[in-house]
Write an enzyme that holds these catalytic residues in place. Structure first.
Site, short mmCIF file in Angstrom:
data_model
loop_
_atom_site.label_atom_id
_atom_site.label_comp_id
_atom_site.label_asym_id
_atom_site.label_seq_id
_atom_site.Cartn_x
_atom_site.Cartn_y
_atom_site.Cartn_z
CG ASN A 11 -10.72 -25.51 46.54
OD1 ASN A 11 -11.01 -26.71 46.50
ND2 ASN A 11 -10.07 -24.89 45.56
CE LYS A 13 -6.53 -25.20 46.45
NZ LYS A 13 -5.34 -24.43 46.14
CG HIS A 95 -9.08 -23.38 41.53
ND1 HIS A 95 -7.72 -23.58 41.38
CD2 HIS A 95 -9.26 -22.90 42.78
CE1 HIS A 95 -7.12 -23.24 42.50
NE2 HIS A 95 -8.02 -22.83 43.38
CD GLU A 97 -4.95 -25.58 42.68
OE1 GLU A 97 -5.86 -26.37 43.00
OE2 GLU A 97 -4.32 -24.89 43.53
CD GLU A 165 -8.65 -18.97 44.56
OE1 GLU A 165 -8.65 -19.22 45.76
OE2 GLU A 165 -8.65 -19.85 43.68
N GLY A 171 -1.15 -21.39 47.70
CA GLY A 171 -0.35 -22.46 48.30
C GLY A 171 1.12 -22.11 48.48
CB SER A 210 -1.28 -17.75 51.10
OG SER A 210 -0.58 -18.65 50.23
P1 13P Z 1 -4.40 -21.75 49.52
O1 13P Z 1 -5.31 -21.07 50.53
O2 13P Z 1 -3.95 -23.10 49.97
O3 13P Z 1 -3.32 -20.84 49.05
O4 13P Z 1 -5.33 -22.06 48.24
C1 13P Z 1 -6.09 -21.02 47.70
C2 13P Z 1 -7.01 -21.59 46.69
O5 13P Z 1 -6.58 -22.00 45.62
C3 13P Z 1 -8.43 -21.70 47.03
O6 13P Z 1 -9.19 -22.04 45.92
#
Ligand code: 13P
Length: 247
Positions: A11, A13, A95, A97, A165, A171, A210
């Site tokens: 992803n 982002k 997601h 976010e 997740e 992150g 992560s």
């Molecule tokens: P990270 O791997 O950067 O922690 O992000 C995970 C994520 O949100 C994947 O959708």
């Protein structure tokens, strides 16, 4: 019992420009012989160029979100039909976010899942608890509620995956322990079996948060982990390939 084919999806982002397509091609060049299906989900504006750049490779391209309607007066949004038209084969939905920043509810995510199915996209539906919810002992009921609320019955018979997740692991460099991951993935599997019957055994349950080369092997080999949804570490071919080959 047959195990699901693992899926490892990157992803990106809100990261990536035309100059990043070489990184995607480097990923495609390195995946051969891997055990997982591999996907990259770039920003929507890069989808068409990336799907052209990766044509004929094993790497699939996916979107990061889709509107629940197919077309209309929705300024700034992108429909599932548009993603498919640009070459996407999968789409990340729900997601954390987006659940947080755009107040996406389970019902809205379910509507987006139906839109994805209308256009032949394979949904990756994300669920996960916040740190406050985990500390309050609510992680299991929160996540199971998201699974039940975000996955419409129409998914039966379609290819899709669920990505667990934990919000506090995204992150942050923090990852859930293998015991926590296995506990949650087992509960998700039991819920999927209750919802979709025996065929739920073939639904990959991805872990995200992560995931990096240093922890990929342990996570990918945990019970009921059917792949990974990788953020930051999917932006660099060397790191993403190390994760893919940890399987
Ligand atoms: P990270 O791997 O950067 O922690 O992000 C995970 C994520 O949100 C994947 O959708």
């Amino acid at each position: 019992m047959t195990a699901p084919t693992p899926l490892i999806a990157g992803n990106w982002k809100m990261n990536g420009l035309a100059s990043s397509l070489g990184e995607a091609q480097a990923i495609a060049a390195g995946v051969a012989g891997g055990k997982a299906r591999v996907a990259i989900c770039p920003p929507a504006v890069l989808l068409e160029r990336m799907s052209r750049a990766l044509a004929g490779t094993e790497v699939l391209v996916g979107g990061q979100d889709a509107h629940g309607e197919d077309a209309g007066a929705f300024t700034g949004d992108v429909s599932a039909e548009m993603l498919a038209d640009a070459g996407a084969r999968l789409v990340i939905l729900g997601h954390s976010e987006r659940r947080e920043a755009y107040h996406e509810t389970d019902a809205l995510v379910g509507k987006k899942v139906l839109a994805a199915l209308r256009w032949g996209l394979e949904p990756i539906v994300c669920v996960g608890e916040t740190l406050a919810q985990r500390q309050a002992g609510e992680a299991l009921p929160v996540v199971i509620g998201q699974v039940r609320g975000s996955l419409p019955p129409e998914l039966a018979g379609h290819l899709f995956s669920v990505a667990y997740e934990p919000v506090w692991a995204i992150g942050t460099g923090l990852t859930a322990t293998v015991a926590d991951i296995e506990e949650m993935h087992s509960a998700i599997r039991a819920t999927l079996t209750d919802m979709f019957g025996a065929s739920a055994a073939l639904i990959p349950i991805l872990y995200g948060g992560s995931v990096k080369p240093a922890n990929a092997r342990e996570i990918l080999h945990a019970a009921e982990v059917g792949g990974a949804l990788v953020g930051g570490a999917s932006l660099k071919a060397a790191d993403f390939l190390a994760i893919i080959h940890a399987l």
